[in-house]
Design an enzyme around this catalytic site. Structure first.
Site, PDB file in Angstrom:
ATOM      1  N   HIS A 273      11.385 -75.252 -65.085  1.00  9.86           N
ATOM      2  CA  HIS A 273      12.170 -76.405 -64.670  1.00  9.86           C
ATOM      3  C   HIS A 273      13.605 -76.175 -65.125  1.00  9.86           C
ATOM      4  O   HIS A 273      13.860 -75.441 -66.079  1.00  9.86           O
ATOM      5  CB  HIS A 273      11.629 -77.689 -65.300  1.00  9.86           C
ATOM      6  CG  HIS A 273      10.367 -78.194 -64.661  1.00  9.86           C
ATOM      7  ND1 HIS A 273      10.303 -78.595 -63.345  1.00  9.86           N
ATOM      8  CD2 HIS A 273       9.117 -78.376 -65.175  1.00  9.86           C
ATOM      9  CE1 HIS A 273       9.069 -79.001 -63.070  1.00  9.86           C
ATOM     10  NE2 HIS A 273       8.328 -78.867 -64.159  1.00  9.86           N
ATOM     11  N   CYS A 323      15.641 -75.578 -60.916  1.00  7.49           N
ATOM     12  CA  CYS A 323      16.593 -76.460 -60.262  1.00  7.49           C
ATOM     13  C   CYS A 323      17.934 -76.415 -60.970  1.00  7.49           C
ATOM     14  O   CYS A 323      18.017 -76.206 -62.169  1.00  7.49           O
ATOM     15  CB  CYS A 323      16.074 -77.886 -60.254  1.00  7.49           C
ATOM     16  SG  CYS A 323      14.934 -78.156 -58.898  1.00  7.49           S
TER      17      CYS A 323
END
Length: 459
Positions: A273, A323
């Site tokens: 992430h 991301c």
């Protein structure tokens, strides 16, 4: 002095009047050269070919000099093969002749195996217009005043045209001034060590409950693809799974302390992430499974020239599948002819976490320390799966868009194209995908490489 300079220009104009064809090289011949680039770069001896290629008019002397200046034998071979494809329809068969004449029979047979028979047409002779030199009037110092008063006949000096002759592709080469060394040749990194270097893959899949981050289903598929791919590119691959923030830092520190002197490159791949943080060079951060993040600019610091001297001047590559923020890109309308739409699956997920608040970001002391000790990031490339600030999409069944595309294009093009070109192909293909028929993704890179980078590939 004037006549001396004119003679120099005259010789140069004559030397550049080399035309072997007005037509482009056949696509089939280009494909043969591209398909056999690895063998040519590995085995070709360019130094034995220069005289023959010059004599047959395949290259001009300036072009030969530029190829010689490109670096090592492998660099010269790579540049020669690249330039050969721009030298017209007769360049390929003449190149085969030169290979035979210099005893490089194996390469000639290799190229002839897939080449259609070609009959070399005689080159159209090029008429060289030689300038007519007129002497300047000679006068003694006593005649100066008289010359100022009287009309003095002027004898114009006809100079040879400085417009260079066209190459076979109708492209023009700007003549270089006398005594000036060209600096526009892009060289290639040395990438022939075996193994080529270390590759560290950090794959964070299962996150601790306190992190409030979802598990990253499909990431193991990405990890397996990249492990196989970089092993095929002759890297020593090490995979670490589900690391906390401190463990990520420890793994990077251990990598920086290795002796890389016998290797040519180093690669770090992080699958996790991600989020936005404040930064002064490379944006974004990746999360450990404990919910604590590591800024990308700190990740690159571990391998820069100051902290890892054995990697000075060598390419350091970072691939970040995470991301860059929480914003979703819906794209904009374009003509149907400009793209080939590709629809993502129903199981597309993101690796997005909202941007960190100031309390989550680096402390003031860490930020100052990074700026005070970070040298210029030469020889570093950071490839992001998405544009900073936006989410990155991952299919739970087939893996992330970015990794799936990167793996495939490396498989198809690593033997013929440099890394930056490959990443542009990745950008183009990923940008045509759509998640849930609506959302888009745009990868990008921060490139501080100084040379072209070609991976090792199996012949």
């Amino acid at each position: 002095m004037c006549c001396g300079k004119q003679a120099v220009w005259q010789r140069r104009a004559y030397r550049n009047k080399v035309v072997i064809s007005e037509w482009r090289m056949e696509e089939s011949h280009k494909k043969i050269l591209q398909r056999n680039r690895t063998n040519l770069v590995r085995d070709l001896d360019p130094s034995n070919l220069y005289d023959g290629l010059l004599e047959k008019g395949v290259f001009t002397q300036d072009m030969i000099d530029e190829i010689k200046s490109s670096g090592t034998r492998r660099d010269q071979a790579r540049q020669l093969v690249r330039d050969l494809q721009t030298r017209g329809s007769r360049a390929f068969p003449l190149f085969l002749e030169c290979l035979q004449e210099t005893g490089q029979h194996r390469l000639a047979e290799l190229l002839q195996g897939g080449a259609p028979a070609v009959q070399i047409q005689p080159a159209t002779p090029t008429q060289v217009v030689r300038p007519v030199l007129q002497p300047l009037p000679v006068s003694s110092p006593m005649d100066v005043d008289k010359q100022r008063k009287d009309d003095v006949p002027v004898y114009p000096i006809q100079r040879p045209s400085t417009t260079p002759s066209p190459s076979p592709e109708r492209e023009y080469i700007r003549p270089r001034p006398t005594g000036r060394t060209r600096r526009d040749s892009i060289q290639s990194y040395k990438m022939d060590a075996s193994p080529c270097g270390h590759c560290l893959i950090i794959n964070n899949v299962e996150f601790e409950p306190k992190s409030e981050l979802n598990s990253r289903k499909g990431s193991n598929i990405d990890c397996d693809k990249l492990e196989r791919r970089f092993k095929a590119l002759n890297f020593i691959v090490e995979v670490k799974t589900n690391l906390k923030q401190k463990q990520i830092k420890h793994g990077l520190s251990a990598l920086s302390k290795k002796d890389h002197s016998q290797y040519d490159c180093c690669v770090v791949i992080i699958l996790s992430h991600g989020t936005e943080v404040s930064h002064n060079r490379f944006p974004g951060a990746v999360y450990g499974v404990d919910g604590q993040h590591v800024p990308v600019q700190h990740i690159t610091n571990y391998l820069n020239g100051q902290y890892c001297p054995s990697l000075q001047g060598k390419p350091k590559l970072f691939f970040i599948q995470a991301c860059g923020g929480g914003e979703k890109d819906t794209g904009f309308e374009v003509s149907p002819d400009e793209v080939e739409p590709s629809i993502g699956g129903a199981d597309d997920q993101t690796d997005a976490i909202p941007m960190s608040s100031s309390s989550d970001s680096l402390s003031t002391s860490d930020e100052l320390d990074a700026r005070a000790t970070l040298p210029t990031p030469s020889d570093i490339l950071v490839s992001y799966s998405t544009f900073p600030g936006y989410v990155s999409w991952r299919d739970t069944q087939s893996g992330s868009w970015y990794v799936e595309t990167l793996d495939r294009i490396l498989d198809e093009n690593a033997a013929t194209d440099d890394l930056v070109t490959i990443l542009m192909m990745v950008n183009n293909e990923v940008s045509q995908n759509s998640a849930k028929g609506l959302y888009k993704q745009m990868p990008g890179s921060f490139n501080f490489l100084r040379k072209l980078l070609y991976f090792q590939t199996q012949a």
